[in-house]
Design an enzyme around this catalytic site. Structure first.
Site, PDB file in Angstrom:
ATOM      1  N   LEU D   8     -34.119  25.073 119.304  1.00 58.41           N
ATOM      2  CA  LEU D   8     -33.666  24.194 120.285  1.00 58.41           C
ATOM      3  C   LEU D   8     -35.025  23.731 120.975  1.00 58.41           C
ATOM      4  CD1 LEU D   8     -30.308  25.792 121.788  1.00 58.41           C
ATOM      5  CD2 LEU D   8     -30.627  24.177 119.665  1.00 58.41           C
ATOM      6  N   GLY D   9     -36.068  23.242 120.275  1.00 48.31           N
ATOM      7  CA  GLY D   9     -37.208  22.818 120.655  1.00 48.31           C
ATOM      8  C   GLY D   9     -36.757  21.581 120.959  1.00 48.31           C
ATOM      9  N   ASN D  95     -40.310  20.694 108.616  1.00 45.50           N
ATOM     10  CA  ASN D  95     -41.190  19.881 107.679  1.00 45.50           C
ATOM     11  C   ASN D  95     -41.722  20.848 106.482  1.00 45.50           C
ATOM     12  OD1 ASN D  95     -41.297  17.269 108.815  1.00 45.50           O
ATOM     13  ND2 ASN D  95     -42.691  18.144 110.730  1.00 45.50           N
ATOM     14  N   SER D 121     -37.371  12.059 111.067  1.00 48.57           N
ATOM     15  CA  SER D 121     -38.533  11.255 111.868  1.00 48.57           C
ATOM     16  C   SER D 121     -37.890  10.713 113.066  1.00 48.57           C
ATOM     17  CB  SER D 121     -39.132  10.136 111.060  1.00 48.57           C
ATOM     18  OG  SER D 121     -40.203   9.411 111.608  1.00 48.57           O
ATOM     19  N   GLY D 123     -39.169  11.650 116.744  1.00 45.32           N
ATOM     20  CA  GLY D 123     -40.112  11.998 117.920  1.00 45.32           C
ATOM     21  C   GLY D 123     -39.377  12.019 119.040  1.00 45.32           C
ATOM     22  N   LYS D 189     -40.193  12.530 103.323  1.00 45.87           N
ATOM     23  CA  LYS D 189     -40.720  12.620 104.592  1.00 45.87           C
ATOM     24  C   LYS D 189     -42.225  12.863 104.247  1.00 45.87           C
ATOM     25  CE  LYS D 189     -40.651  13.373 109.106  1.00 45.87           C
ATOM     26  NZ  LYS D 189     -41.762  14.157 109.591  1.00 45.87           N
ATOM     27  N   GLU D 196     -48.221   7.363 107.735  1.00 42.39           N
ATOM     28  CA  GLU D 196     -48.340   7.114 109.066  1.00 42.39           C
ATOM     29  C   GLU D 196     -49.911   7.574 109.424  1.00 42.39           C
ATOM     30  OE1 GLU D 196     -45.585   9.909 111.110  1.00 42.39           O
ATOM     31  OE2 GLU D 196     -47.472  10.627 112.330  1.00 42.39           O
TER      32      GLU D 196
END
Lengths: 325, 325, 325, 325
Positions: D8-9, D95, D121, D123, D189, D196
């Site tokens: 749960l970050g 990831n 993705s 953020g 990803k 990116e």
């Protein structure tokens, strides 16, 4: 032969000494009179002004400028040129851009003055090893000064002969070469330095990976503490990367295996930049030569603005806060 | 000394010949019996199977594998290992990845078999010039085989000694070196090849710019038709880029100044790739070594998908229609 | 407002149309009379010579040049300049180098003529989307032409406002900006295009890796046949790489998933080259922008001389014979 | 639908919130009980152990892991997997490397447990904007969880539709996509992040050149003091480089035009490295993506060993003594 030398820094002074050792007469000038006196003690005719230099040379004269590129060279060259006469030869042995050579040669040719651009490689070892000379400009002037060039050049030495060179220019094997019309000498020197940057960077990156193989963040079984000085020495024999740059690397690592004496701030002379510009003008991809140049640019900064912008973007999209190194 | 050689391609056969010339006994095997017979004519003990090879060697044995990396090496190594006994030495002289060495050494050590990984540089000239040997693995096995390594290595030759080498390993000056525990030899060889790629690419880009200086789209006064073979020969003397690769370049350009005999399709062996991976694992920037690798990848394609996508985007935003080259 | 437009290619014609739609009067010239007639049908005042163009404009005039950079722009500009008078404004909306702007502005200022350099981005979509305008030069001329710039620019649209912009120039939010003295507009446009090259290449390389993930030489479990058009579409929503270039990529891949309609020969306009030169002049490392440029150079050749030299060296040291692709 | 969330970050908590807002039931676990309690206040079923999490979910279960890649993910995944039963679905939304997915999927499939790898993705903005979801693995599990994915994804929004998408997967337009078998989601990803990096670096280099255009070593007429925040804002409208990264750049520069709040130390997550490795495995040249990665490596060091070796070589051949920056 008699020759005038203008600029008695490390390069100019040692070129003069190598010429004098072979019996040539050097008339020498520098704005630093100490440098003139030192060379006079070694046998040069020291003069205290460019006018005196010109007066002491018997026409047709040959004057070699060995000055930092840029205004120094250009101003001295223009000053001298105004005082020369038909068939005198003016030589720029420094690191000028070939565009400047093209311009100067055309300008001097109007008055019958001959111009040579001479890329000169040799560094601090040139006095003993000889200088590799890449010459552009007036072909007959090149021929007239052959005794000068052949003295300065390293000569054949004990370097093994290359096969299949029948019909090629034998002077290349002596270490000097007429490369073409005005600018050709400096162009070849420019590319030489571009390659030099690339080879240096290749060597440097390789040893960097070797050195970092010991760092503690790597998995234990795959961690090595390589004897770098020995590796450099090893490769000098029988390997594909054997080279003068490797010889110097071996020396430097033997003297100071951690290279702690060096800051890692790396300057670049103009030639590396000009090489990339030439590549762009010709539409030739030159990744390695350019990367080598950029590595030097980067080495001279603490952090680039680019890096800060990367941090800023990362903060904006991911909330990442970068810590100082 | 007696040694078994497995794999008699160009490298394995010439290693054997260099050993036999110095009086060592070589027991030789290859799946190609013609290669075995050829070497037997030069004095080797030819055998027709790996079992026979093992039988003909007196314990403690030393067996040198010189096979293409990958399955060939791994399978032969495992086959042989099962038939060896305590204190026998197994040498992989090919181009294995250092991770494989770490794994094998641990596996063999359980049964007391000693493993050495030997990076071997020398190419087609090694028979005469000697081989540069980068050795990793069991240190006592390295000592035991010193007569083999010192024979294969180039020796001191007439290469000038490096200063300040008191206290360093003298064998580096002979052209062979114990580099560290299992994998260290192949790691050093891997980096050697990485540097080789970078130096080659630096040289190649420089000559590409020289050659394209003659192209007709450039402004007339700044166009040069450089004598490339002479330039390469010139730089062999007194310049900073003098190197074995330059010697070879001078040869190649003298024989075929336009290089029309070469397609420009450039293969890469695994080491260039592994070097970049090692750089990434260590977080070491290695722009030049990587660019050199990518130039080879690119050379093997007609057009990349990436280039087509560039064309597609240009068409979409600017209506640009690219013409074929 | 009234404005003269010189050059009625895709860009010049559409700029004119966007101006006329907003009620501006355009006096239009092109050496191609068909282009003049076409625009006249859309409401422009068509003229058949530059002299007529100047005569039809009421002083103080504003003339916008939209011509291919190089001799076309320079010659037309000089021709017109000689016929202008104090306080007339001359605009170069093309892709000139900022050095040319600096020179021209100084030259025109002597006679009181005002010069603006306007970097213009928008491509084939500009007529509808509006043009992003980067303006340099005479600040009062910029103010006088505000109605022109604000018409051409995209305006605020439905793009979300950026926070913290109190005290900044509001015109940036409309899509036009006074960037600084002569050359500033073209400098900013140059960097824009440099970034464009880099972003395009990043996108292109990424899709190239996706596409090659399907190739048969990869190990079976790690091989993928990705739906590229869907991936591009996917990333348009919520991802970090969403961008107009991605929108165009998605379109192109949907229409032609293999991109077989594109040759992969990629031209470069001057700005990418000038960006690298500016980076070098400033000693700023710019690896990505440069690599993007070199990828285009490479795309236009069959095989480079550099690659042939790599093959030649490999043959010389290793006996390797490269096969054609 | 009911789903278990492990980790749960910032990412895991916001994914949960977005699901709950749409009426899904989230059973949530984290080793940090504070994080569990916070989410429970927002409506989640908080649990204090993985066993409890499994017990609270009705079979066939769906459990989403959102943990830092590496040991955290692997250990939790293995722990949970041992307690699951046929037809349960295990999702790694973090990831991980696609090789790990391939291995895990095969291992879980033996017991009938279904595995999905989901590149996520979004953020810090994902809670509001939605998450772009790249899914690989068991196709029927993907279908079963469609309500979850369609809730998390951004949806069509007001982004203009791409033409020519008849016959393509409509879910891509919602911002989620089934990309292929195990690993395909994380592969896509990974490439997303590689692109990116490249786009970020392109943007960063361009702004770096803009900023350094003001430095005092440049010739006076060619020196500019660009309003960087306004330039970024400008390009958001009508330019080719408009993108979300540019939006963020505009924000960051408006808030802090000198970026003095950022150190310029730039971390890299694994994906940039893996992207380069994938390029190498596929022999795809990826200069830009690699240069972007190396720029980050370089940003984290004071001086590289490579740079020191360059200094050392320069000292050895030219007597150059580099000064500290």
């Amino acid at each position: 032969m008699q020759i005038g030398m203008v600029g008695l820094g490390r390069m100019g002074a040692n070129l003069s000494r190598r010429l004098m050792r072979a019996g040539h007469e050097v008339v020498a000038f520098d704005i630093n009179t100490g440098a003139v006196n030192a060379l006079a003690q070694d046998g040069a005719v020291g003069v205290t002004s460019l006018d005196e230099l010109i007066a002491r040379l018997a026409p047709p004269r040959a004057i070699w400028l060995m000055l930092p590129h840029g205004d120094n060279t250009e101003n001295s060259l223009q000053f001298i040129a105004q005082r020369l006469q038909r068939d005198d030869i003016l030589i720029d042995g420094g690191n000028s851009h070939f565009h400047d050579d093209v311009r100067r040669a055309a300008q001097l040719a109007e008055r019958g003055i001959r111009y040579l651009d001479v890329g000169t490689s040799g560094g601090v070892h040139g006095l003993e090893r000889g200088y590799c000379l890449m010459v552009g400009g007036d072909a007959s002037a090149f021929e007239r000064l052959d005794p000068i060039f052949s003295t300065l050049a390293p000569g054949r030495g004990d370097i093994p002969a290359t096969g299949s060179r029948e019909g090629f220019d034998r002077r290349a094997e002596q270490g000097y070469l007429y490369c073409g019309p005005a600018g050709a000498g400096h162009f070849v020197k420019m590319i030489h330095n571009g390659i030099e940057y690339g080879m240096m960077q290749a060597m440097a990156e390789g040893f960097d990976i070797l050195r970092n193989a010991g760092k503690s963040s790597l998995p234990e079984g795959h961690r090595y503490d390589f004897p770098l000085a020995d590796v450099a020495e090893l490769w000098r024999r029988g390997s594909v990367v054997s080279s003068w740059l490797l010889d110097l690397t071996a020396e430097a690592l033997a003297e100071n295996p951690t290279l702690s004496r060096f800051s890692g701030v790396v300057e670049d002379s103009g030639e590396g930049r000009w090489t990339v510009q030439a590549a762009i003008d010709e539409a030739v991809p030159a990744e390695v030569l350019t990367a080598a140049l950029f590595a030097r640019f980067r080495s001279r900064q603490d952090h680039t603005f680019a890096e800060k912008l990367l941090s800023a973007m990362r903060y904006k999209f991911g909330g990442h806060v970068e810590k100082p190194a």
